[in-house]
Design a protein around this motif. Structure first.
Motif, mmCIF file in Angstrom:
data_model
loop_
_atom_site.group_PDB
_atom_site.id
_atom_site.type_symbol
_atom_site.label_atom_id
_atom_site.label_comp_id
_atom_site.label_asym_id
_atom_site.label_seq_id
_atom_site.Cartn_x
_atom_site.Cartn_y
_atom_site.Cartn_z
ATOM 1 N N SER A 1 -1.330 3.952 9.701
ATOM 2 C CA SER A 1 -1.343 5.426 9.709
ATOM 3 C C SER A 1 -0.390 5.708 10.814
ATOM 4 C CB SER A 1 -2.692 5.957 10.041
ATOM 5 O OG SER A 1 -3.341 5.767 10.942
ATOM 6 N N GLU B 1 1.204 3.991 -2.837
ATOM 7 C CA GLU B 1 0.771 5.472 -2.573
ATOM 8 C C GLU B 1 1.862 6.404 -2.903
ATOM 9 O OE1 GLU B 1 -2.944 5.032 0.577
ATOM 10 O OE2 GLU B 1 -0.645 5.507 1.311
ATOM 11 N N SER C 1 -1.962 14.370 3.194
ATOM 12 C CA SER C 1 -2.511 14.470 2.156
ATOM 13 C C SER C 1 -4.267 14.623 2.695
ATOM 14 C CB SER C 1 -2.572 13.039 1.308
ATOM 15 O OG SER C 1 -2.708 12.042 2.164
ATOM 16 N N LYS C 2 -4.995 15.096 1.698
ATOM 17 C CA LYS C 2 -6.600 15.381 2.163
ATOM 18 C C LYS C 2 -7.382 14.455 2.834
ATOM 19 C CE LYS C 2 -8.675 18.863 -0.981
ATOM 20 N NZ LYS C 2 -9.629 19.023 -2.073
ATOM 21 N N ASN C 3 -7.374 13.197 2.401
ATOM 22 C CA ASN C 3 -8.148 12.162 3.137
ATOM 23 C C ASN C 3 -7.439 11.207 3.963
ATOM 24 O OD1 ASN C 3 -10.640 13.304 1.990
ATOM 25 N ND2 ASN C 3 -10.247 12.135 0.041
ATOM 26 N N PHE C 4 -6.424 11.541 4.382
ATOM 27 C CA PHE C 4 -5.417 10.707 4.965
ATOM 28 C C PHE C 4 -6.031 9.895 6.322
ATOM 29 C CE2 PHE C 4 -2.479 9.705 8.460
ATOM 30 C CZ PHE C 4 -1.471 8.932 7.945
ATOM 31 N N LYS D 1 -9.273 9.782 6.972
ATOM 32 C CA LYS D 1 -10.507 9.156 6.670
ATOM 33 C C LYS D 1 -10.158 7.703 5.963
ATOM 34 C CE LYS D 1 -14.931 9.707 4.617
ATOM 35 N NZ LYS D 1 -15.940 10.626 3.378
ATOM 36 N N LYS D 2 -9.424 7.918 5.130
ATOM 37 C CA LYS D 2 -8.725 6.793 4.180
ATOM 38 C C LYS D 2 -8.081 5.653 5.170
ATOM 39 C CE LYS D 2 -5.965 7.033 0.543
ATOM 40 N NZ LYS D 2 -4.742 7.784 -0.150
ATOM 41 N N ASN D 3 -7.477 5.928 6.247
ATOM 42 C CA ASN D 3 -6.876 4.942 7.124
ATOM 43 C C ASN D 3 -7.657 4.727 8.448
ATOM 44 O OD1 ASN D 3 -4.866 4.438 5.233
ATOM 45 N ND2 ASN D 3 -4.283 6.530 5.522
ATOM 46 N N GLU D 4 -8.849 5.118 8.613
ATOM 47 C CA GLU D 4 -9.478 5.088 9.786
ATOM 48 C C GLU D 4 -9.564 3.732 10.567
ATOM 49 O OE1 GLU D 4 -13.286 7.133 9.733
ATOM 50 O OE2 GLU D 4 -13.796 5.884 8.091
ATOM 51 N N GLN E 1 -7.220 1.630 10.038
ATOM 52 C CA GLN E 1 -5.661 1.078 9.764
ATOM 53 C C GLN E 1 -5.038 2.060 10.616
ATOM 54 O OE1 GLN E 1 -5.475 1.321 5.790
ATOM 55 N NE2 GLN E 1 -5.827 -0.848 5.267
ATOM 56 N N LYS F 1 0.868 -1.235 -0.231
ATOM 57 C CA LYS F 1 -0.051 0.131 -0.087
ATOM 58 C C LYS F 1 0.959 1.184 0.050
ATOM 59 C CE LYS F 1 -3.693 2.022 3.027
ATOM 60 N NZ LYS F 1 -4.576 2.758 2.153
#
Lengths: 94, 250
Positions: free
Chosen positions: B53, A72, B39-42, B44-47, B49, A68
């Motif tokens: 994160s 990215e 990054s913008k949705n960091f 939210k994207k990894n909530e 994980q 991942k």
């Protein structure tokens, strides 16, 4: 005479029944203790490998995390995904 | 009148001789302008994980700090240049070092103006490669800015990047100064009518921190010779295959 013989036989049967119960009980206790010890050992070894040097380790999913990260970073910083995947895996998974 | 003419001719020849013998070392530093964790949705994207994160946050913070102590040097002489990271054992053993320098910073870039040769030596997929570079087509833009005491001009070029959705064009911006008339720059970006003082690409920026022209000790440039010679396209294909086999192995 007959009565005496029968009484003796009856006692032997009772002793046999008691020993069976005791043996079964002992076996049960040993099995329970061994199982509990094995479970504790597994839990301890898992908790030891999950945190080291302040960095969280993922014994099961770290390679997925590396892939991942590779994808990215290749999108953000250029270069091939392989470089970033390898760097992540070799530094944060092993 | 005759004396003045002789004097002017002498000055002119001296200037040409000095320019032709120009050599030196330019020191660059690198700055990361955008981190993954920024990054913008960091979040939210990894909530789901948190471990991943947290690791990314730790990587980004340490990389930011480490970059302050990493330098890249570009040596040049009359017709050659060599750009590479100044590696020190203490830095190289730091586990954030490779992340900080990135794939472009971990290569050695060589260029020769006499035969228009550009090479990039890279250690990848378990072996060494010598990648032959392609000429860069610059767009010179009539925009200036001051970097230190130098007036710099803007130039742009594009690089094709193979992403998940196919090829994407990435814009590369350089600020060069004709006041130092050498056609070199960082990470193999050469060919402008002056030294590149600043180069922005992807999420990072290289900038000059020290200029040393004609130092006491003459600059010696060693052309990298070790490695399998490949083109950019061949190297990309090797990388793709290596990635596929890595994915199959897990």
């Amino acid at each position: 005479m007959n009565f005496l013989n029968k009484n003796h036989e009856h006692k032997i049967i009772n002793v046999k029944n008691v020993s069976k119960k005791i043996i079964l009980g002992i076996v049960f206790v040993f099995a329970t203790v061994s199982f509990t010890n094995a479970k504790n050992y597994t839990n301890n070894s898992n908790s030891n490998s999950s945190k080291m040097d302040g960095v969280e380790r993922y014994p099961m999913t770290c390679m997925e995390a590396a892939f991942k990260y590779g994808d990215e970073m290749a999108g953000l910083a250029g270069g091939d995904a392989y470089y970033w995947t390898e760097v992540y895996y070799s530094n944060f998974c092993s | 009148m005759k004396k003045i003419k002789i004097l002017l001719t002498l000055i002119l020849f001296t200037n040409i001789a000095v320019a032709q013998n120009l050599n030196g070392v330019i020191v660059y530093q690198k700055e990361i302008t955008k981190f993954l964790s920024e990054s913008k949705n960091f979040i939210k994207k990894n909530e789901n994980q948190s471990k991943y994160s947290n690791t990314l946050l730790m990587i980004d913070q340490n990389t930011k700090t480490l970059l302050k102590s990493i330098q890249f040097s570009m040596k040049f002489n009359n017709f050659e240049s060599l750009f590479k990271v100044d590696g020190f054992l203490e830095l190289e053993t730091n586990r954030f070092f490779k992340i900080a320098i990135g794939p472009e910073g971990s290569s050695i870039y060589y260029s020769n103006q006499n035969n228009n040769e550009t090479l990039r030596q890279v250690d990848a997929y378990g072996e060494k490669f010598l990648i032959e570079g392609m000429p860069i087509h610059w767009n010179l833009i009539n925009k200036t800015k001051k970097i230190g005491e130098y007036t710099c001009y803007k130039a742009t070029t594009t690089k094709m990047y193979k992403g998940r959705k196919g090829y994407v064009k990435k814009l590369i911006t350089a600020w060069y100064t004709p006041e130092i008339a050498i056609p070199y720059g960082p990470v193999g970006y050469n060919g402008l009518p002056g030294l590149i003082m600043e180069l922005s690409m992807y999420n990072y920026r290289y900038y000059v921190i020290k200029i040393e022209l004609n130092p006491k000790n003459r600059v010696i440039i060693k052309k990298p010779t070790q490695g399998k010679k490949v083109t950019e396209e061949e190297f990309r294909k090797i990388g793709k295959k290596a990635m596929e086999s890595l994915k199959k192995g897990f």
